[in-house]
Motif scaffolding. Sequence first.
Motif, short mmCIF file in Angstrom:
data_model
loop_
_atom_site.label_atom_id
_atom_site.label_comp_id
_atom_site.label_asym_id
_atom_site.label_seq_id
_atom_site.Cartn_x
_atom_site.Cartn_y
_atom_site.Cartn_z
N LEU A 1 38.34 39.33 28.33
CA LEU A 1 37.49 39.26 29.52
C LEU A 1 38.21 38.57 30.67
CD1 LEU A 1 34.70 39.72 30.83
CD2 LEU A 1 33.99 37.51 29.85
N LEU A 2 38.90 37.48 30.39
CA LEU A 2 39.63 36.76 31.44
C LEU A 2 40.78 37.60 32.00
CD1 LEU A 2 39.74 33.14 29.94
CD2 LEU A 2 38.16 34.06 31.63
N ASN A 3 41.51 38.29 31.13
CA ASN A 3 42.62 39.12 31.61
C ASN A 3 42.11 40.30 32.43
OD1 ASN A 3 44.95 37.78 30.68
ND2 ASN A 3 44.61 38.52 28.60
N LEU A 4 40.95 40.88 32.05
CA LEU A 4 40.39 41.97 32.84
C LEU A 4 39.99 41.50 34.23
CD1 LEU A 4 39.41 44.89 32.94
CD2 LEU A 4 37.21 44.11 32.00
N SER A 5 39.38 40.32 34.32
CA SER A 5 39.01 39.77 35.62
C SER A 5 40.27 39.47 36.45
CB SER A 5 38.18 38.49 35.43
OG SER A 5 37.94 37.85 36.65
N TRP A 6 41.31 38.99 35.79
CA TRP A 6 42.56 38.65 36.49
C TRP A 6 43.26 39.90 37.01
CZ3 TRP A 6 44.87 34.78 38.72
CH2 TRP A 6 46.26 34.77 38.90
N SER A 7 43.31 40.94 36.21
CA SER A 7 44.01 42.16 36.62
C SER A 7 43.24 42.93 37.70
CB SER A 7 44.25 43.06 35.41
OG SER A 7 43.01 43.45 34.82
N GLU A 8 41.91 42.90 37.66
CA GLU A 8 41.11 43.62 38.64
C GLU A 8 40.89 42.82 39.92
OE1 GLU A 8 40.05 46.67 38.51
OE2 GLU A 8 40.85 47.07 36.50
N ARG B 1 21.72 13.29 46.17
CA ARG B 1 22.92 14.10 46.42
C ARG B 1 22.97 15.20 45.37
NH1 ARG B 1 27.46 13.08 43.21
NH2 ARG B 1 27.23 11.36 41.73
N PRO B 2 23.46 16.39 45.76
CA PRO B 2 23.46 17.50 44.81
C PRO B 2 24.75 17.54 43.98
CG PRO B 2 24.07 18.29 46.97
CD PRO B 2 23.84 16.82 47.11
N ILE B 3 24.61 17.97 42.73
CA ILE B 3 25.76 18.30 41.91
C ILE B 3 25.61 19.75 41.46
CG2 ILE B 3 26.18 15.94 41.09
CD1 ILE B 3 24.83 16.74 38.46
N SER B 4 26.70 20.49 41.46
CA SER B 4 26.68 21.91 41.13
C SER B 4 27.30 22.11 39.76
CB SER B 4 27.46 22.72 42.18
OG SER B 4 26.87 22.55 43.46
N LEU B 5 26.56 22.74 38.88
CA LEU B 5 27.03 23.05 37.53
C LEU B 5 27.47 24.50 37.49
CD1 LEU B 5 24.23 21.29 35.43
CD2 LEU B 5 26.40 20.34 36.25
N LEU B 6 28.79 24.72 37.36
CA LEU B 6 29.36 26.05 37.33
C LEU B 6 29.60 26.49 35.89
CD1 LEU B 6 31.94 25.62 40.22
CD2 LEU B 6 29.78 26.87 40.33
N SER B 7 29.88 27.77 35.72
CA SER B 7 30.13 28.32 34.40
C SER B 7 31.42 27.73 33.83
CB SER B 7 30.24 29.84 34.49
OG SER B 7 30.71 30.39 33.27
N CYS B 8 31.36 27.31 32.57
CA CYS B 8 32.54 26.76 31.91
C CYS B 8 33.63 27.82 31.73
CB CYS B 8 32.15 26.14 30.57
SG CYS B 8 31.10 24.69 30.68
N ILE B 9 33.25 29.09 31.58
CA ILE B 9 34.24 30.16 31.45
C ILE B 9 35.01 30.30 32.77
CG2 ILE B 9 34.57 32.62 31.04
CD1 ILE B 9 32.18 32.61 29.25
N ALA B 10 34.30 30.27 33.91
CA ALA B 10 34.97 30.37 35.21
C ALA B 10 35.91 29.20 35.43
CB ALA B 10 33.93 30.45 36.32
N LYS B 11 35.48 27.98 35.05
CA LYS B 11 36.35 26.82 35.24
C LYS B 11 37.55 26.88 34.29
CE LYS B 11 32.88 23.89 34.83
NZ LYS B 11 32.14 22.60 34.78
N THR B 12 37.38 27.47 33.12
CA THR B 12 38.52 27.65 32.21
C THR B 12 39.51 28.66 32.79
OG1 THR B 12 37.10 27.19 30.32
CG2 THR B 12 39.18 28.29 29.87
N ALA B 13 39.01 29.73 33.41
CA ALA B 13 39.89 30.71 34.03
C ALA B 13 40.70 30.10 35.17
CB ALA B 13 39.07 31.89 34.53
N GLU B 14 40.10 29.20 35.93
CA GLU B 14 40.84 28.54 37.01
C GLU B 14 41.99 27.71 36.46
OE1 GLU B 14 38.14 26.21 39.26
OE2 GLU B 14 36.95 27.94 39.93
#
Length: 519
Positions: free
Chosen positions: A474-481, A506-519
């Motif tokens: 999934l990560l490689n598909l997102s990277w290639s596209e 104050r706000p804190i934003s919780l992002l997807s752990c998969i997206a942060k791993t891809a970064e």
Amino acid sequence: MDDCTEGVQGWGQVSAPSCPDSCHSPTPVCPSGASINSSFDSGVERSPPQSVSGCGDVISLRLLQWNCVGAMSKLPLLQEVAVRDRPHLILLQETLLSEGFSFRLAGYTAHLLPRERGVSRGCAILVRDHIASTSCVPPPFCGDGVEVQGMVLHLAGSPLTVYNVYRSSRAALELGDLFSQAAGGPVYIGGDFNAHHALLSSPLPSNEAGRHISITLEEVGGVSLLNDVNEPTHVRGGRLDLAFLLAPLAGSTVWSLHPYLMSDHFAIVVDLPLPPLPLFEPPPLRCYRDGWFYCDRVKELNRRLNAARRQYRRRHTLPCRRCLFAVSRHVLAEKHRLREEAWIVWCRTLESHFTLREMWRRIRSVSGPRPSCPPSHPDHVAEADRLAQHFADRSASSNLPRSVLAVQGQLSDSRAAAVQAACGQSDPADLPITSRELLAALQRRANTAPGLDGLTYSILSHVGDCGMERLLGLLNLSWSEGHLLSLWKAAVIHPIPKPNAPGAMRPISLLSCIAKTAE
């Protein structure tokens, strides 16, 4: 002959015929002002009850508890009450009956705890002859010098355990074991506790027994006090005679004072309804701090630690303090060793047929309940929307100076062309992600709060070989596209209080752990 007597198939099965109007006679009032159940109306004759009796669909078990201060001198009164009111169970304290003394009440089976001169005052439990019962031997330990009787009533469907307790003013009270047992099933606890506390609206200052009852009720949970704290149970205004019951049953239980039965204590009448009850399963979380590995050794350690604490409260000296610290260190070390041994023994019992439900129940009992996390804001959704709108307004391009906006407009076409040309060029960084890089990225991450998908780093680290292969694809598909999933770009906003700024958020934003791993 009144027809208000029903038979009961059990705690979970009830068959009751209709009740005539004669059962709803006016409710008399005792001199202290406490309302009494209508069955005490002196003009009503009743047929012998079955194991439980009541009117209509209300089935009840009647208990009478009384500190009689001498059972033999009160025998004529007890005989009159047995004929007129027909209680199913009678708990007596301070009977003053010695070993080998014969005490008989027609229609009842007497279970006596004899008096020992200078040591104990004696107790008794009288059970109706038609109710099957067995004694609890030995009864739970409730403190040195505290007299305890236990009786199991074998009602059809589910048993009811009843404890009769008497504590003299000099005895030390320990109710942790007894209340922990009462929190797990149908258990009734009644007796004379000689306790004073604000919880009981006592006219005298709080004593050690009252403070212990208040703390134990709060720590154990699931057990309710039945007394009406506005009604004294002693002629001098004290609330010494107490009754406790499992919390789900306490709401429909009727507690009252007997209209005329008294010594220096007023007699108490408790009508315990027996509706269809669910099966009592062990609680998923421990009710007692050491419950999951509790044994005789832990009980002895707790007794030694409590004795050292009482000694230090009586004498605030340096030797007593050092003794308390030494005993506390020894008890903690022994409990740690016993906890490890109990855990190893439990792990050895794990087999292929062991259910996941039972395994997780035990793990939760070991780890304890999760601390409650109240919301940081009373309306956190509206507050998060307000903070997000405020951030969008502050970061909008319309806030830029006109000169900057003009330059952006002139360069927008050239910037888009440059980006398009860069996408068509090859680069050494365009290589696909390897499994080693993915594992290294997951190992460096702490287990933080998840995003909108609910997947944490610990879940991603334990998906197995097949799951890791799918994640890598999934990560490689997102990277290639060159495309990110919309779920990866969504954030969960939580408002949290600012430090040293009451009311500010104050706000804190919780992002997807998969997206942060891809970064």
